[in-house]
Design an enzyme around this catalytic site. Structure first.
Site, PDB file in Angstrom:
ATOM      1  N   GLN A 164      28.338 -10.702 133.661  1.00 37.42           N
ATOM      2  CA  GLN A 164      26.902 -10.509 133.829  1.00 37.42           C
ATOM      3  C   GLN A 164      26.600 -10.539 135.320  1.00 37.42           C
ATOM      4  O   GLN A 164      27.015 -11.454 136.021  1.00 37.42           O
ATOM      5  CB  GLN A 164      26.117 -11.615 133.114  1.00 37.42           C
ATOM      6  CG  GLN A 164      24.607 -11.394 133.151  1.00 37.42           C
ATOM      7  CD  GLN A 164      23.844 -12.562 132.543  1.00 37.42           C
ATOM      8  OE1 GLN A 164      23.816 -13.641 133.117  1.00 37.42           O
ATOM      9  NE2 GLN A 164      23.229 -12.338 131.391  1.00 37.42           N
ATOM     10  N   ALA A 175      26.214 -15.640 135.036  1.00 36.39           N
ATOM     11  CA  ALA A 175      25.611 -14.688 135.964  1.00 36.39           C
ATOM     12  C   ALA A 175      26.332 -14.722 137.303  1.00 36.39           C
ATOM     13  O   ALA A 175      26.454 -15.769 137.933  1.00 36.39           O
ATOM     14  CB  ALA A 175      24.130 -15.017 136.158  1.00 36.39           C
ATOM     15  N   SER A 208      28.235 -16.179 125.273  1.00 38.73           N
ATOM     16  CA  SER A 208      27.085 -15.833 126.108  1.00 38.73           C
ATOM     17  C   SER A 208      27.283 -16.350 127.530  1.00 38.73           C
ATOM     18  O   SER A 208      27.948 -17.365 127.747  1.00 38.73           O
ATOM     19  CB  SER A 208      25.826 -16.451 125.501  1.00 38.73           C
ATOM     20  OG  SER A 208      24.665 -15.870 126.029  1.00 38.73           O
ATOM     21  N   PRO A 209      26.714 -15.679 128.530  1.00 41.27           N
ATOM     22  CA  PRO A 209      26.799 -16.191 129.901  1.00 41.27           C
ATOM     23  C   PRO A 209      26.184 -17.593 129.999  1.00 41.27           C
ATOM     24  O   PRO A 209      25.065 -17.819 129.532  1.00 41.27           O
ATOM     25  CB  PRO A 209      25.980 -15.170 130.707  1.00 41.27           C
ATOM     26  CG  PRO A 209      26.028 -13.920 129.885  1.00 41.27           C
ATOM     27  CD  PRO A 209      26.016 -14.373 128.467  1.00 41.27           C
ATOM     28  N   ARG A 243      25.530 -22.673 123.554  1.00 36.74           N
ATOM     29  CA  ARG A 243      25.730 -24.106 123.336  1.00 36.74           C
ATOM     30  C   ARG A 243      26.736 -24.393 122.235  1.00 36.74           C
ATOM     31  O   ARG A 243      27.526 -25.340 122.328  1.00 36.74           O
ATOM     32  CB  ARG A 243      24.394 -24.791 123.023  1.00 36.74           C
ATOM     33  CG  ARG A 243      23.464 -24.865 124.229  1.00 36.74           C
ATOM     34  CD  ARG A 243      22.127 -25.497 123.845  1.00 36.74           C
ATOM     35  NE  ARG A 243      21.251 -25.657 125.008  1.00 36.74           N
ATOM     36  CZ  ARG A 243      20.460 -24.724 125.486  1.00 36.74           C
ATOM     37  NH1 ARG A 243      20.427 -23.528 124.897  1.00 36.74           N
ATOM     38  NH2 ARG A 243      19.693 -24.945 126.533  1.00 36.74           N
ATOM     39  N   ARG A 295      20.523  -7.490 129.579  1.00 38.87           N
ATOM     40  CA  ARG A 295      19.856  -8.632 128.934  1.00 38.87           C
ATOM     41  C   ARG A 295      18.389  -8.628 129.317  1.00 38.87           C
ATOM     42  O   ARG A 295      18.040  -8.560 130.504  1.00 38.87           O
ATOM     43  CB  ARG A 295      20.494  -9.965 129.335  1.00 38.87           C
ATOM     44  CG  ARG A 295      19.668 -11.171 128.843  1.00 38.87           C
ATOM     45  CD  ARG A 295      20.428 -12.479 128.875  1.00 38.87           C
ATOM     46  NE  ARG A 295      21.275 -12.599 127.687  1.00 38.87           N
ATOM     47  CZ  ARG A 295      21.848 -13.747 127.293  1.00 38.87           C
ATOM     48  NH1 ARG A 295      21.671 -14.858 127.997  1.00 38.87           N
ATOM     49  NH2 ARG A 295      22.597 -13.800 126.212  1.00 38.87           N
ATOM     50  N   CYS A 325      25.759 -20.633 132.925  1.00 39.51           N
ATOM     51  CA  CYS A 325      25.959 -21.079 134.309  1.00 39.51           C
ATOM     52  C   CYS A 325      26.693 -22.404 134.356  1.00 39.51           C
ATOM     53  O   CYS A 325      26.363 -23.340 133.626  1.00 39.51           O
ATOM     54  CB  CYS A 325      24.624 -21.200 135.027  1.00 39.51           C
ATOM     55  SG  CYS A 325      23.874 -19.604 135.424  1.00 39.51           S
ATOM     56  N   TYR A 366      14.408 -14.068 136.520  1.00 35.89           N
ATOM     57  CA  TYR A 366      15.126 -13.657 137.719  1.00 35.89           C
ATOM     58  C   TYR A 366      14.567 -12.315 138.211  1.00 35.89           C
ATOM     59  O   TYR A 366      13.596 -11.802 137.674  1.00 35.89           O
ATOM     60  CB  TYR A 366      16.628 -13.644 137.450  1.00 35.89           C
ATOM     61  CG  TYR A 366      17.122 -15.028 137.045  1.00 35.89           C
ATOM     62  CD1 TYR A 366      16.851 -16.143 137.854  1.00 35.89           C
ATOM     63  CD2 TYR A 366      17.778 -15.252 135.848  1.00 35.89           C
ATOM     64  CE1 TYR A 366      17.252 -17.416 137.488  1.00 35.89           C
ATOM     65  CE2 TYR A 366      18.184 -16.528 135.465  1.00 35.89           C
ATOM     66  CZ  TYR A 366      17.919 -17.603 136.287  1.00 35.89           C
ATOM     67  OH  TYR A 366      18.302 -18.868 135.910  1.00 35.89           O
TER      68      TYR A 366
END
Length: 380
Positions: free
Chosen positions: A103, A61, A26-27, A335, A234, A29, A186
């Site tokens: 992403q 992202a 998963s993206p 995670r 997403r 940051c 966002y």
């Protein structure tokens, strides 16, 4: 003849791309870049997850413009200068048999923040190196965030053009999958939600108006990313804010997201990545194992579009069951991938599937070892 059900390690083909399994990184940051340019940290961070056996490896992202960043440390893809470092990354990911994915995003009213490990989470003023945040209206996300400026039509046109340009650069950099970030408060999520979109023009108010701008962006990305490659979106499927005396309208609902997913399917989107929350500090999220999986299941069932499940998915058996029972087509892990870059290979062992370990690790690897061959261009 009865076909065997899909499982965590069955392949999935979308357009010209075949994912070797249903596990996606998963993206996540990292806030570790200067001027948005990829570096060795990202190369090692994502490269190790590709070595670890994931079928899809997402970048975090990537901002479509400098002002679209959350922080000064964000990844970006808004110029030709960003392409070559990302091309090095995508080539390595693909050499390990995984699909390189990006992403693309605009932070909207959650932009111009300090790095998350700073002593205090706060907005960075323009005169201290920050930039002007924007949103559907001038409402802040929270007190510690910057006051955004409401986008006018010229500003919205620029955002659409920025997403289109980033989609083209993403293809140039070798990404085989692009995902539009319309979640977590966002910019695009802020337009979708009645909590953050209080516009009175044709882009606010009714559901039909609130989806108008996000659809413009999605349409631009789909038109500017190669037709033979998939595009995902997403979503925060719900804001987790119920209507009350304090919040008369309530937030974005699952029903809203089901309706929006139908529109995304019409636009040629290949998968809806189902997350939730992130748009309002008043959210009440019942966090627990697989707490968002039901969103992916409902959208998949009612819309007839592929979905991705994310959130507190940690055990191989749990992830496999999600795919086997048709709750989602893909599971995205964050995670758990930080804790164990080789989670897919260990999951293969746990589920008695052949583990495709790199030849360099074969003496230490347990179970069956297979050598990897790189994917051909565009996964054909």
């Amino acid at each position: 003849m009865t076909l065997a059900p899909d499982h965590l390690f069955s392949a999935l083909t979308q357009r010209s791309v075949t994912f070797p399994n249903r596990i996606a990184v998963s993206p996540m940051c990292q806030y570790s870049y200067v001027d948005g340019i990829s570096n060795d940290w990202q190369f090692v961070h994502l490269g190790s997850r590709a070595v670890g056996g994931a079928g899809v490896v997402f970048t975090e992202a990537a901002a479509v413009s400098p002002e679209g960043r959350i922080t000064r440390g964000d990844l970006g893809l808004w110029s030709e200068a960003h392409v070559a470092p990302l091309a090095r990354l995508t080539a390595f990911i693909q050499s390990q048999g995984a699909v390189p994915a990006i992403q693309i995003a605009h932070a909207g009213r959650k932009a111009s923040m300090d790095l998350p490990w700073a002593a205090e989470l706060k907005a960075v003023p323009v005169d201290a190196g920050g930039w002007q945040a924007v949103g559907p209206t001038a409402d802040k996300f929270a007190e510690s965030y910057a006051a955004p400026v409401a986008l006018d039509r010229a500003g919205m046109d620029k955002v659409v053009a920025d997403f289109a340009a980033t989609a083209r650069w993403a293809a140039e950099a070798g990404f085989l999958l692009a995902e539009v970030h319309a979640a977590h408060g966002y910019l695009l999520h802020a337009f979708l939600s009645p909590l953050s979109n209080r516009r009175t023009d044709e882009y606010g108010g009714s559901f039909e108006n609130r989806v108008r701008f996000p659809l413009e962006v999605v349409r631009a990305v789909r038109a500017n990313f190669p037709a033979e490659l998939p595009v995902w979106v997403r979503l925060s499927v719900t804001d987790w804010v119920e209507a009350s005396g304090e919040v008369p309208t309530g937030g974005l609902t699952v029903d809203d997201s089901v309706a929006f997913a139908r529109l995304l399917k019409e636009e040629g989107i290949d998968l809806v990545d189902c997350s939730s929350g992130g748009n309002d500090p008043r959210q009440q999220i019942p966090v627990g194992a697989g707490y968002q999986v039901a969103f992916a299941e409902r959208i998949r069932r009612e819309v007839g579009i592929s979905t991705g499940a994310v959130g507190m998915i940690t055990a191989p058996e749990q992830a496999d069951q999600i795919v086997r029972t048709g709750q989602a087509d893909v599971v995205l892990l964050a995670r758990e991938m930080l804790r164990d870059p080789y989670w897919p290979l260990h999951a293969a062992e746990a589920l008695h599937k052949p583990g495709v370990w790199p030849v360099q690790y074969e003496r230490a690897a347990r179970g069956k070892v297979e050598r990897r061959a790189p994917l051909p261009k565009h996964g054909k």
